[in-house]
Design a protein around this motif. Sequence first.
Motif, PDB file in Angstrom:
ATOM      1  N   VAL A  34      68.072 -29.306  63.474  1.00 43.72           N
ATOM      2  CA  VAL A  34      67.266 -29.880  64.550  1.00 43.72           C
ATOM      3  C   VAL A  34      68.052 -29.843  65.853  1.00 43.72           C
ATOM      4  CG1 VAL A  34      66.198 -32.003  65.405  1.00 43.72           C
ATOM      5  CG2 VAL A  34      65.844 -31.310  63.033  1.00 43.72           C
ATOM      6  N   ALA A  35      69.324 -30.227  65.795  1.00 40.99           N
ATOM      7  CA  ALA A  35      70.147 -30.216  67.011  1.00 40.99           C
ATOM      8  C   ALA A  35      70.278 -28.802  67.556  1.00 40.99           C
ATOM      9  CB  ALA A  35      71.521 -30.808  66.698  1.00 40.99           C
ATOM     10  N   ALA A  36      70.474 -27.823  66.696  1.00 43.75           N
ATOM     11  CA  ALA A  36      70.633 -26.439  67.131  1.00 43.75           C
ATOM     12  C   ALA A  36      69.349 -25.870  67.721  1.00 43.75           C
ATOM     13  CB  ALA A  36      71.095 -25.569  65.958  1.00 43.75           C
ATOM     14  N   SER A  37      68.212 -26.388  67.294  1.00 47.02           N
ATOM     15  CA  SER A  37      66.932 -25.865  67.780  1.00 47.02           C
ATOM     16  C   SER A  37      66.592 -26.383  69.168  1.00 47.02           C
ATOM     17  CB  SER A  37      65.808 -26.241  66.815  1.00 47.02           C
ATOM     18  OG  SER A  37      65.469 -27.618  66.973  1.00 47.02           O
ATOM     19  N   GLY A  38      67.250 -27.453  69.577  1.00 46.54           N
ATOM     20  CA  GLY A  38      66.934 -28.051  70.874  1.00 46.54           C
ATOM     21  C   GLY A  38      65.672 -28.897  70.850  1.00 46.54           C
ATOM     22  N   ALA A  39      65.165 -29.153  69.663  1.00 42.87           N
ATOM     23  CA  ALA A  39      63.942 -29.957  69.546  1.00 42.87           C
ATOM     24  C   ALA A  39      64.179 -31.361  70.072  1.00 42.87           C
ATOM     25  CB  ALA A  39      63.498 -30.030  68.088  1.00 42.87           C
ATOM     26  N   ARG A  40      63.159 -31.910  70.668  1.00 44.94           N
ATOM     27  CA  ARG A  40      63.255 -33.272  71.185  1.00 44.94           C
ATOM     28  C   ARG A  40      62.554 -34.260  70.270  1.00 44.94           C
ATOM     29  NH1 ARG A  40      62.428 -33.456  77.457  1.00 44.94           N
ATOM     30  NH2 ARG A  40      61.018 -35.052  76.695  1.00 44.94           N
ATOM     31  N   GLU A  41      61.708 -33.764  69.399  1.00 40.07           N
ATOM     32  CA  GLU A  41      60.975 -34.622  68.478  1.00 40.07           C
ATOM     33  C   GLU A  41      60.963 -33.990  67.095  1.00 40.07           C
ATOM     34  OE1 GLU A  41      57.129 -35.726  69.843  1.00 40.07           O
ATOM     35  OE2 GLU A  41      57.799 -35.927  71.912  1.00 40.07           O
ATOM     36  N   VAL A  42      60.873 -34.840  66.078  1.00 38.53           N
ATOM     37  CA  VAL A  42      60.830 -34.368  64.695  1.00 38.53           C
ATOM     38  C   VAL A  42      59.726 -35.107  63.973  1.00 38.53           C
ATOM     39  CG1 VAL A  42      62.106 -34.246  62.537  1.00 38.53           C
ATOM     40  CG2 VAL A  42      63.308 -33.917  64.697  1.00 38.53           C
ATOM     41  N   LEU A  43      58.967 -34.380  63.181  1.00 35.96           N
ATOM     42  CA  LEU A  43      57.940 -34.982  62.346  1.00 35.96           C
ATOM     43  C   LEU A  43      58.454 -35.024  60.917  1.00 35.96           C
ATOM     44  CD1 LEU A  43      55.075 -36.026  61.820  1.00 35.96           C
ATOM     45  CD2 LEU A  43      54.372 -33.632  61.546  1.00 35.96           C
ATOM     46  N   ASP A  44      58.596 -36.217  60.365  1.00 41.58           N
ATOM     47  CA  ASP A  44      59.048 -36.379  58.991  1.00 41.58           C
ATOM     48  C   ASP A  44      57.811 -36.529  58.108  1.00 41.58           C
ATOM     49  OD1 ASP A  44      60.089 -37.076  56.565  1.00 41.58           O
ATOM     50  OD2 ASP A  44      61.177 -38.825  57.273  1.00 41.58           O
ATOM     51  N   VAL A  45      57.572 -35.536  57.273  1.00 42.03           N
ATOM     52  CA  VAL A  45      56.406 -35.572  56.407  1.00 42.03           C
ATOM     53  C   VAL A  45      56.862 -35.870  54.985  1.00 42.03           C
ATOM     54  CG1 VAL A  45      54.421 -34.265  55.551  1.00 42.03           C
ATOM     55  CG2 VAL A  45      55.276 -33.865  57.867  1.00 42.03           C
ATOM     56  N   GLY A  46      56.881 -37.134  54.672  1.00 44.13           N
ATOM     57  CA  GLY A  46      57.097 -37.560  53.321  1.00 44.13           C
ATOM     58  C   GLY A  46      58.464 -37.600  52.822  1.00 44.13           C
TER      59      GLY A  46
END
Length: 46
Positions: A34-46
């Motif tokens: 996630v850090a490497a992708s530069g994403a600012r948000e994460v969806l945790d599905v289950g």
Amino acid sequence: MPLLTPLLSRLDRFNRRHPWSHNDRLSPWVVRRVAASGAREVLDVG
């Protein structure tokens, strides 16, 4: 179900002797990805 009872009992004993957590094993990898992708948000599905 009676045929499964001995197998499930052995699996339970094995798991008690050798605990393993998917979260402990995979969380560092997920955090790095996630850090490497530069994403600012994460969806945790289950």
